[in-house]
Design an enzyme around this catalytic site. Structure first.
Site, PDB file in Angstrom:
ATOM      1  N   LYS A 216      -0.658  21.009  32.439  1.00 14.51           N
ATOM      2  CA  LYS A 216      -0.217  21.858  31.335  1.00 14.51           C
ATOM      3  C   LYS A 216      -0.647  23.307  31.521  1.00 14.51           C
ATOM      4  O   LYS A 216      -1.751  23.586  32.003  1.00 14.51           O
ATOM      5  CB  LYS A 216      -0.796  21.345  30.009  1.00 14.51           C
ATOM      6  CG  LYS A 216      -0.298  19.971  29.588  1.00 14.51           C
ATOM      7  CD  LYS A 216      -0.907  19.560  28.250  1.00 14.51           C
ATOM      8  CE  LYS A 216      -0.532  18.135  27.873  1.00 14.51           C
ATOM      9  NZ  LYS A 216       0.911  17.989  27.581  1.00 14.51           N
TER      10      LYS A 216
ATOM     11  N   GLY B 105      -0.019  10.279  25.450  1.00 13.82           N
ATOM     12  CA  GLY B 105      -1.175  11.162  25.554  1.00 13.82           C
ATOM     13  C   GLY B 105      -2.469  10.437  25.275  1.00 13.82           C
ATOM     14  O   GLY B 105      -3.081   9.828  26.152  1.00 13.82           O
TER      15      GLY B 105
ATOM     16  N   GLY C 178       2.553  11.018  19.687  1.00 13.04           N
ATOM     17  CA  GLY C 178       2.317   9.967  18.708  1.00 13.04           C
ATOM     18  C   GLY C 178       2.553   8.559  19.193  1.00 13.04           C
ATOM     19  O   GLY C 178       2.399   7.607  18.426  1.00 13.04           O
TER      20      GLY C 178
ATOM     21  N   ARG D 117      15.791  12.030  16.688  1.00 13.45           N
ATOM     22  CA  ARG D 117      16.988  11.868  15.856  1.00 13.45           C
ATOM     23  C   ARG D 117      17.658  13.214  15.577  1.00 13.45           C
ATOM     24  O   ARG D 117      18.886  13.314  15.567  1.00 13.45           O
ATOM     25  CB  ARG D 117      16.633  11.174  14.539  1.00 13.45           C
ATOM     26  CG  ARG D 117      16.352   9.678  14.671  1.00 13.45           C
ATOM     27  CD  ARG D 117      16.327   9.017  13.302  1.00 13.45           C
ATOM     28  NE  ARG D 117      16.065   7.596  13.356  1.00 13.45           N
ATOM     29  CZ  ARG D 117      16.984   6.658  13.598  1.00 13.45           C
ATOM     30  NH1 ARG D 117      18.241   7.010  13.846  1.00 13.45           N
ATOM     31  NH2 ARG D 117      16.654   5.371  13.595  1.00 13.45           N
TER      32      ARG D 117
ATOM     33  N   ASP E 120      -1.201  10.781  30.156  1.00 14.76           N
ATOM     34  CA  ASP E 120      -2.251  11.794  30.213  1.00 14.76           C
ATOM     35  C   ASP E 120      -3.514  11.192  30.813  1.00 14.76           C
ATOM     36  O   ASP E 120      -3.931  10.092  30.417  1.00 14.76           O
ATOM     37  CB  ASP E 120      -2.589  12.302  28.811  1.00 14.76           C
ATOM     38  CG  ASP E 120      -1.586  13.314  28.290  1.00 14.76           C
ATOM     39  OD1 ASP E 120      -0.608  13.612  28.991  1.00 14.76           O
ATOM     40  OD2 ASP E 120      -1.785  13.812  27.160  1.00 14.76           O
TER      41      ASP E 120
ATOM     42  N   GLY F  83      -1.764  13.708  19.554  1.00 13.24           N
ATOM     43  CA  GLY F  83      -3.126  13.348  19.191  1.00 13.24           C
ATOM     44  C   GLY F  83      -3.280  12.632  17.875  1.00 13.24           C
ATOM     45  O   GLY F  83      -4.397  12.446  17.399  1.00 13.24           O
TER      46      GLY F  83
END
Length: 295
Positions: free
Chosen positions: A82, A236, A215, A166, A25, A154
């Site tokens: 986006k 990000g 994350g 998973r 990002d 974030g």
């Protein structure tokens, strides 16, 4: 004259070319250049990184076209941008600008609470988030050429991206041993197109690449997601909210490429400053979780 749209094969092939790489990002041309020099395979142009969007609250919209254009002019690697979930016009504007991919993103405030975009009606390929096989199959059915985990953007907390990767992988493993009758029942259970599930069974995996996102904050996070089967990594807030963005960017690229070279990853991590401040997912209410957006 009917509008020319890109074929699934072409769109998926473009996404396949990013496999094994890192997509970062960026909010301006300077950051885009840092990402390119660090070895990013693409950049995502937006006005604010997810952590700032979360902190600011309110309505988050597609980036100002001027920002997207500046990023496109600054780098030679592919540029993504986006659009809000279901916002046809935001997506059409980005397509007209010539971006390489559009992310129909839950990071932005949804524009439509019933329908996602019909991505098969666009020439430009789309990437979408998913938490499970049902969401993945629905997005593929709509024409997505690339998937990513939703994670929890974030936060700098990898736990949700791990959960989503998973979950998708375990449900694909369950699907590939089913017969046609069982797939029909499973399609109803998941609310997913039967044809897409049949395609996944025949491939033995998703027919599009599935990157990790939401994350990723450290080289170890990136390597973990590759270890779990991700085809690549989106980062990000993790890079430009860190103490040393240039070093973090290069380290995350290296860790993604050499995700099983633990000695190298340890060396990379030891040479970095402080990572972005993380958030405990349990302290974020369901209403405030971006991953809950979309259906």
């Amino acid at each position: 004259m009917s509008k020319i749209v890109g074929s699934d094969r072409v769109k998926r092939g473009m996404a396949e070319m990013q496999k094994g790489g890192v997509i970062m990002d960026v909010v301006n041309a300077e950051q885009a250049k840092i990402a390119e020099e660090a070895g990013a395979v693409a950049v995502m142009a937006l006005e604010r990184v997810p952590s700032d969007i979360r902190a600011a609250g309110g309505v988050a919209r597609s980036a100002n076209p001027k920002i997207v254009e500046e990023v496109m002019n600054a780098v030679s690697i592919p540029v993504m941008a986006k659009a809000r979930i279901g916002h046809i016009t935001e997506a059409r504007v980005l397509e007209a600008m010539g971006v390489d991919y559009i992310d129909e993103s839950e990071v932005l405030t949804p524009a439509d609470e019933e329908y996602h975009l019909r991505k098969d009606q666009f020439t430009v390929p789309f990437v979408c988030g998913c938490r499970n096989l049902g969401e993945a199959a629905r997005r593929i059915g709509e024409g997505a050429a690339m998937l990513r985990t939703k994670g929890e953007p974030g936060t700098g907390n990898i736990v949700e991206a791990v959960r989503h990767m998973r979950k998708v992988n375990s449900e694909v493993s369950r699907l590939v041993v089913m017969n046609d009758d069982e797939i029909m029942t499973y399609a109803k259970e998941l609310g997913a197109p039967y044809e897409v599930l049949k395609q996944i069974k025949d491939h033995g995996r998703l027919p599009v690449v599935n990157f990790a996102a939401g994350g990723v904050a450290t080289p170890q996070d990136a390597a973990l997601m590759m270890e779990l089967g991700a085809d690549g990594v989106f980062v990000g807030s993790g890079i430009f909210k860190s103490e040393d963005p240039e070093k973090f960017a290069k380290a995350i690229v290296q860790a993604t490429t050499h995700y099983q070279d633990y000695e190298l990853i340890g060396k990379l991590a030891s040479e970095l400053g402080t990572a972005m401040k993380g958030l405990d997912i349990n302290q974020i209410s369901l209403e405030e979780r971006m991953q809950e957006r979309g259906w």
